[in-house]
Design a protein around this motif. Structure first.
Motif, PDB file in Angstrom:
ATOM      1  N   ILE A 198      51.639  49.001  80.135  1.00 39.83           N
ATOM      2  CA  ILE A 198      51.368  49.976  81.419  1.00 39.83           C
ATOM      3  C   ILE A 198      50.848  51.479  81.082  1.00 39.83           C
ATOM      4  O   ILE A 198      51.329  51.941  79.777  1.00 39.83           O
ATOM      5  CB  ILE A 198      52.903  49.936  81.889  1.00 39.83           C
ATOM      6  CG1 ILE A 198      52.914  48.550  82.651  1.00 39.83           C
ATOM      7  CG2 ILE A 198      52.992  51.309  82.930  1.00 39.83           C
ATOM      8  CD1 ILE A 198      54.480  48.519  83.381  1.00 39.83           C
ATOM      9  N   ASP A 235      52.000  52.253  76.972  1.00 40.96           N
ATOM     10  CA  ASP A 235      53.053  51.760  76.603  1.00 40.96           C
ATOM     11  C   ASP A 235      52.579  50.473  75.755  1.00 40.96           C
ATOM     12  O   ASP A 235      52.221  49.570  76.480  1.00 40.96           O
ATOM     13  CB  ASP A 235      54.100  51.450  78.012  1.00 40.96           C
ATOM     14  CG  ASP A 235      55.439  50.668  77.433  1.00 40.96           C
ATOM     15  OD1 ASP A 235      55.408  50.230  76.301  1.00 40.96           O
ATOM     16  OD2 ASP A 235      56.508  50.881  78.093  1.00 40.96           O
ATOM     17  N   VAL A 236      52.737  50.476  74.593  1.00 45.34           N
ATOM     18  CA  VAL A 236      51.757  49.539  74.037  1.00 45.34           C
ATOM     19  C   VAL A 236      52.867  48.437  73.656  1.00 45.34           C
ATOM     20  O   VAL A 236      52.314  46.875  73.279  1.00 45.34           O
ATOM     21  CB  VAL A 236      51.479  49.896  72.391  1.00 45.34           C
ATOM     22  CG1 VAL A 236      50.587  50.966  72.415  1.00 45.34           C
ATOM     23  CG2 VAL A 236      52.797  50.144  71.893  1.00 45.34           C
ATOM     24  N   GLU A 237      54.024  48.149  74.302  1.00 45.97           N
ATOM     25  CA  GLU A 237      54.716  46.850  74.270  1.00 45.97           C
ATOM     26  C   GLU A 237      54.732  46.214  75.542  1.00 45.97           C
ATOM     27  O   GLU A 237      55.116  45.101  75.896  1.00 45.97           O
ATOM     28  CB  GLU A 237      56.214  47.326  74.211  1.00 45.97           C
ATOM     29  CG  GLU A 237      56.612  47.838  72.693  1.00 45.97           C
ATOM     30  CD  GLU A 237      56.137  47.038  71.655  1.00 45.97           C
ATOM     31  OE1 GLU A 237      56.170  45.830  71.934  1.00 45.97           O
ATOM     32  OE2 GLU A 237      55.684  47.371  70.529  1.00 45.97           O
ATOM     33  N   THR A 238      54.328  47.203  76.881  1.00 50.04           N
ATOM     34  CA  THR A 238      54.160  46.489  78.149  1.00 50.04           C
ATOM     35  C   THR A 238      52.908  46.423  78.634  1.00 50.04           C
ATOM     36  O   THR A 238      52.468  45.988  79.622  1.00 50.04           O
ATOM     37  CB  THR A 238      55.037  47.190  79.057  1.00 50.04           C
ATOM     38  OG1 THR A 238      54.859  48.484  79.346  1.00 50.04           O
ATOM     39  CG2 THR A 238      56.670  47.236  78.843  1.00 50.04           C
TER      40      THR A 238
END
Lengths: 285, 163, 791
Positions: free
Chosen positions: C660, C655-658
């Motif tokens: 994770i 998940d490149v925004e978080t």
């Protein structure tokens, strides 16, 4: 890892509990579900001289919905709240949020009042109370008072509870027709403390946001409202969401945790804001 | 020395009287006073799940409850569940599938699995993984445990809760 | 079934593979027996005051108030034990130059890590012992703490042990060929610096001991959650000046060990000392906080490495500079140099690479000591190598399978010696790689990855080849002077009922050792698995041996049991011959029955043999003495290890925004030679993989700048939970070893060896279109977001 010795007293009603609180003063701590207090005692980070067990106070175990006010007794366990039809009807936020709290065995024991009094900045429930604009009902030997959730949480493990006071209930305005609740948290493992979490309440009229309460947790020293004004009078679209996420990133005073510095907290909170707003009706279209 | 206070419970279906110190947790009472050692103390902080038991019908962490709080309670430990077909099946499938290695987490894991299947008789694999995520196992990597629970669930009648 | 030739029947004839382990049935019914489950009379409980500082002088200790507390039995400090317990030193001769000071059960004049035990309290209950700890006053003088690897390595910073000139405990150089020339002539050079985070074992059962000293005979019985009861017997004998026959170590059920329960810890030594002082049983069960602070830690490495390749993508050489922090002491009796040693030697080991130049620097720091743990050194060697191979693949323009295919040691090369000096008997890299590619359907994954990227979903595929060190022989510790046995022993007894009792020196911690030993015994005797009972974990009831560590249980223990079973069978057939008035060779033992070898006709049962031999020997010839028990010992000879090999792959989504990481799938193709019990082998692999996944994604012993351990609870030290772990697909290749008669190698390290490497490679693969490379594990959201330039 064994707790220090203490004196154990059980209160079977609120009157007894507050009179014991008055009697023992700051030597005493209340034991409700014990899911935060007992580990702290095991580590001897908490060393109360007197433990007042309030877990069997029946009058604090009820959930009622009258005149559009949902009243949840402070002694209700998460599992009670999760299984309550009144809660599902009047505060769907809580039904969304509770499965994120720790693990099932903890939720079977931990109480609403215990969580709020503990005021862990990473805890889900204080943020839900902020978003829901709840009032917290406090009782002491000298009387009762009601305080808005916004005024109750003061900082890390710090609340507006005075000496001799205890939480006996929360009062939540029931969800209105145009209101919507959404809850989300981002964590690395299931049941962990969140890296960032949000409890959002929006009111919409013909696609325009007329009221908003965006509450966040696990981001600062206590649960906090942020970014809400940026939504008012606007339609919920990609542009609005971007602006709000930006505002949230600017408004919150972020605190790092063991694994995430302020930068990561901010980035992840902005992402959370976007994702959570995108879940509201209107965006689904 | 700690003063002792009399308490009584129903443990695994039998009435029991005990004298406990106020600071004795349910875990320690069960293990060291009752000799019910299938309930393990893996962290004493409510994290690991090895001490999971059932109190008055709800699955709880016995390390986070003082024994004195439970006067009059019905307690079921991993050794209990007498004449419980679901638990029998879980035990058999755990052993067959090697869903345990060292065995330290097993008591709590079985209680958690039983709780899950009692309320959700036919969970998906992901749901099983989620529901046992409060119980640590350091040996198996969990897949065998998920398999054993899943196999038990498949044998359950579609509308029966398992009891 | 033939009677004497082990090798003829060793393929897939192990009986009872589908039967559950007896131990599993027992545990599933709540009938486990761990140290803390055993009830003792007159038991006293031990607790420790631990250093709140990473580094401090102990100026004064006032224990008066603690002693006066009702229920307190004894209070002692380090200097109080010097007459009871001699100090130990974690050095071995073959690590020439390794230096480390003497260690005592409790800190002496200085505390050197946060959590080091300083004062012991013995009381009537653990709670009272902890009450007493709160009454002890210690005057400390805090000293500067040496925490980070660079901090320790610095030449102008503080020195941890004042008697040494630096914080360097050990340096090793390992060279082969001419690495310099190879780099000079290389078409491609890739390089990087990787940092691997410090982890700990986190067995669910904490370290546990009840020491019970009988002063009338000076006899010590220790109920000890250890993998190595014989080694601990020897340690107690020598350091407490006891007679060997008077020391009994019993390991009941052991709740996970993974190497963590091999080592000598001050607390256990203090428990023995307390029992000797008091003449009553003393229990120490580490609580979870104590486990985090004082169990061995592992794998804190900072590695700078380079790889040289020719224009065809063939690996010519590696240069490796590995620095590792081991805490204030080298751990006894195996040393803390072994992990780095194996990491350095495992670099590039699956590949033909001819040239090598490696340096290991082992450094002291004010943190908990580190030592051997599951897959010692493997994750470091494999992670560094496979990260560079992926960088090289990108530089050369090859796909990850192709570059590995071009470089792996091929079938025509065995026996093969790696550039780092490991002698490989016969491995199966080509077959494993081919099997993996098919198993995971690599082309399909590539297509899926491409399609997902177009939708902004970033998935990655990582692969890694590895070799695994198993079945260590006498050349491992023996030559270093450690009193750690590389041989094992087995006694087999025919019971009067015809049942078989096997007593063996390898031990059980959940891997299924006892089941495997029962299977081997049943197979080579020719009896039903249910008729075999196995005894382990008691120095008084089993022969002396090395026990279980370094994936030696099945391979070496199994060979020992096999030899004893064959000898027992010979004896049984001899008795049958006497009773049935024929020759031993006329008969065979099949399914617990004596049969005519010629026509498999049943002649008599084993129970009948037992009855006659034990109760009616009067019916036998006068000078005939049936031999109803046998013992055999086995030691692996020749090369120091039996190597296995394999390859793993991971498929995951970032998940490149978080930041994770979600694990989607994991594959292992592995070759441990003859498989004695497929379910147990597969579960060793799965468990091992998840240890590796924990290390690469979650687990980290975090220390503050002044040396406080910050992640010392299970809420803060993140170990894998069921919810984040993937199902793991496993396949096998079988290349039997000729080094042991069973043909079985070990398998306990394989999963852990490469699981972290494939996840690192997969995460970097996922991020490739966005730029950014991860070099530090665990791969926390923050580190991933930083690599992506998001923060």
């Amino acid at each position: 890892m064994k707790p220090g010795l203490f004196q154990y007293v059980r209160a079977d009603d609120v009157e007894k509990a507050v009179s014991l609180l008055q009697e023992f003063g700051d030597e005493a701590q209340l034991l409700a579900g014990g899911q935060s207090l007992v580990p702290a005692m095991a580590l001897r980070m908490a060393l109360p001289d007197v433990l007042i067990d309030i877990s069997s106070i029946a009058e604090m175990r009820s959930i009622t919905l009258t005149d559009d006010v949902l009243r949840i007794g402070a002694g209700c366990r998460y599992v009670d709240v999760l299984r309550s039809e009144d809660v599902a009807r009047a505060a769907p936020m809580l039904v969304q949020a509770i499965p994120f709290i720790a693990h099932e065995a903890i939720r079977n024991r931990g109480t609403i009042g215990g969580s709020l009094a503990h005021a862990d900045p990473a805890s889900e429930l204080p943020a839900c109370m902020l978003a829901l604009d709840a009032a917290i009902v406090l009782q002491s030997a000298s009387g009762a008072r009601t305080i808005a959730a916004e005024d109750f949480f003061l900082g890390t493990y710090s609340t507006a509870l005075d000496e001799g006071e205890m939480i006996i209930a929360v009062e939540i305005p029931a969800i209105a027709v145009n209101q919507h609740h959404r809850f989300l948290e981002i964590s690395r493992r299931s049941g962990d403390y969140a890296i960032s979490g949000g409890a959002f309440v929006l009111e919409m009229d013909a696609g325009i946001i007329t009221a908003a309460r965006l509450a966040f947790f696990a981001v600062g020293d206590c649960a906090v409202l942020a970014g809400s004004e940026a939504l008012l009078g606007k339609p919920l679209n990609a542009e609005t969401i971007d602006q709000v996420a930006q505002r949230v990133g600017e408004e919150i005073t972020f605190y790092g945790d063991l694994y995430n510095g302020i930068g990561a907290k901010r980035q992840i909170t902005k992402t959370l804001t976007r994702r959570l707003l995108a879940q509201f009706p209107g965006m689904e279209l | 020395m700690d003063p002792l206070i009399p308490v009584s419970y129903t443990i695994n279906g039998k009435s029991v009287q005990q004298q406990v110190s106020v600071r004795t947790t349910l875990t320690d009472m069960l293990r060291h006073q009752m000799g019910l050692t299938a309930t393990h103390a893996g962290c004493e902080q409510g994290s690991c799940g090895a001490c999971t038991v059932v109190v008055d019908g709800l699955m709880v962490r016995s390390c986070l409850i003082f024994a004195i709080q439970l006067d009059g309670a019905r307690i079921e430990t991993s050794e209990g569940f007498a004449d419980d077909q679901l638990m029998d099946e879980l035990r058999r499938n755990f052993a067959d599938r090697n869903a345990l290695q060292c065995g330290f987490c097993t008591g709590g894991m079985l209680v958690a699995a039983h709780d899950l299947l009692s309320r959700t008789p036919h969970p998906e694999r992901a749901e099983i993984r989620e529901k046992i995520s409060g119980n640590f196992c350091r040996c198996t990597g969990y897949e065998a445990i998920v398999d054993a629970i899943s196999k038990t669930a498949q044998a359950l009648p579609l509308e029966d809760s398992g009891k | 079934m033939s009677t004497t030739s082990g090798k003829a029947q060793r393929h897939s004839q192990f009986v009872g593979q589908d039967k559950p382990r007896r131990n599993a049935i027992r545990h599933a019914h709540g009938r486990g027996r761990f140290v803390d489950d055993i009830a003792f009379g007159n038991l006293a409980h031990l607790a420790f005051l631990r250093s709140p500082y990473a580094h401090a002088e102990i100026l004064e200790i006032d224990t008066e108030a603690a002693r006066a507390l009702p229920g307190v039995v004894d209070v002692f400090t380090g200097p109080d034990l010097v007459d009871i317990c001699t100090p130990w030193v974690g050095k071995l001769d073959h690590f020439s130059g390794l230096r480390t000071p003497e260690q005592y059960p409790l800190a002496m004049e200085r505390a050197r890590w946060n959590g080091e035990p300083v004062v012991a309290v013995v009381a009537e209950s653990r709670a009272i012992a902890e009450d007493a700890l709160d009454l002890i006053m210690v005057e400390w003088a805090e000293l500067p703490a040496i925490i980070g690897i660079d901090n320790s390595r610095s030449t102008n910073g503080p020195i941890l042990h004042p008697q040494y000139d630096s914080n360097v405990a050990f340096v090793m150089n390992l060279t082969a060929g001419d690495a310099k020339a190879a780099f000079r002539d290389a078409a491609y050079i890739v390089e990087d610096t990787l940092e691997l985070g410090r982890q700990t074992g986190l067995t669910l059962e904490p370290r546990s001991i009840v020491a019970d000293f009988d002063p009338s005979l000076r006899k010590l019985t220790a109920y000890h959650s250890t993998q190595t009861p014989y080694q601990m017997q020897d340690v107690f004998v020598r350091h407490f000046n006891l007679s060997e026959e008077n020391v009994r170590v019993i390991s009941p059920d052991v709740g996970g060990s993974f190497g963590m329960k091999l080592h000598v810890y001050g607390e256990e030594m203090a428990a023995v000392a307390a029992s000797i002082r008091l003449g009553r049983p003393v229990k120490f069960i580490a609580d979870r906080m104590e486990s985090f602070l004082s169990d061995i830690h592992l794998r804190e490495h900072k590695v700078h490495a380079r790889m040289a390749l020719n224009s065809g993508g063939e690996i010519l050489a590696m240069e490796v500079d590995d620095a590792t922090g081991i805490g204030p002491f080298s751990v006894y009796p195996r040393t803390s140099a072994m992990e780095g040693n194996q990491a350095l030697r495992l670099m590039g080991a699956p590949y033909k690479m001819p040239h090598y130049d490696g340096t290991l620097t082992v450094l002291f720091q004010n943190k908990a000591p580190t030592c051997q743990y599951r897959a010692v050194g493997h994750p470091i060697g494999v992670t560094v190598t496979e990260h560079l191979v992926d960088l090289a693949a990108k530089a050369v323009g090859l796909n990850p399978f192709e570059i590995r295919r071009r470089n792996i040691v091929t079938q025509d090369m065995y026996p093969h010696t790696t550039a780092t000096g490991y002698i490989l008997e016969r491995l199966s890299h080509e077959e494993c790689l081919a099997k993996l590619e098919a198993l995971m359907d690599y082309p399909k994954l590539i297509a899926e990855q491409k399609e997902m990227r177009e939708r902004g979903i970033y998935r990655g595929i990582g692969i890694a080849a590895f070799i695994e060190i198993t079945n260590p022989g006498p050349a491992f510790y023996g030559i270093g002077g450690a009193r750690i046995s590389s041989q094992d022993g087995c006694v087999i007894k025919l019971e009067p009922s015809g049942k078989i009792r096997v007593s063996v020196s390898v031990t059980e911690q959940g891997q299924g050792t006892e089941t495997i030993m029962a299977q081997v015994a049943a197979t080579y005797l020719g009896v039903d698995l249910d008729h075999v009972d196995v005894v382990t974990g008691d120095t008084e009831r089993t022969p002396y041996g090395g026990a279980t560590w370094a994936s030696r249980g099945a391979g070496i223990g199994g060979a020992t049991v096999m030899k004893a079973a064959l000898a027992m069978k010979e004896n049984i057939l001899e008795i049958a011959g006497v009773i049935l008035q024929g020759e031993a060779d006329d008969f065979d033992l099949v399914d617990g029955q004596i049969v005519d070898r010629s026509n498999q006709q049943v002649r008599m049962s084993l129970a009948e043999i037992g009855r006659i031999a034990y109760f009616r020997p009067d019916t036998l010839p006068q000078d005939y003495h049936p031999q109803l028990s046998v013992s055999r010992h086995f030691v692996p000879q020749g090369t120091p290890f039996d190597f296995t090999n394999g390859v793993q792959a991971s498929y995951l989504e970032v998940d490149v925004e978080t930041g994770i990481v979600k694990l989607l799938n994991h594959w292992v193709v592995e070759d441990c030679g003859i498989i004695l019990n497929q379910q147990l082998v597969d579960e060793q692999i799965r468990g091992g993989v998840v240890h590796g996944l924990g290390g690469v994604l979650f687990e980290e012993c975090l220390y503050s700048e002044n040396g406080q351990m910050m992640s010392a609870t299970m809420a803060d030290y993140l170990a894998p939970l069921a919810s984040e772990m993937p199902d793991i697909q496993i396949d096998h290749v079988c290349t039997p070893t000729e080094m042991t008669p069973l043909g079985a190698k070990g398998v306990g390290e394989a999963g852990t060896a490469a699981a972290g490497a494939v996840v690192l490679n997969a995460v970097n693969d996922a991020l490739r279109p966005l730029g950014g490379t991860l070099r530090t594990t665990p791969l926390t959201p923050e580190r991933i977001l930083k690599a992506l330039g998001k923060i």
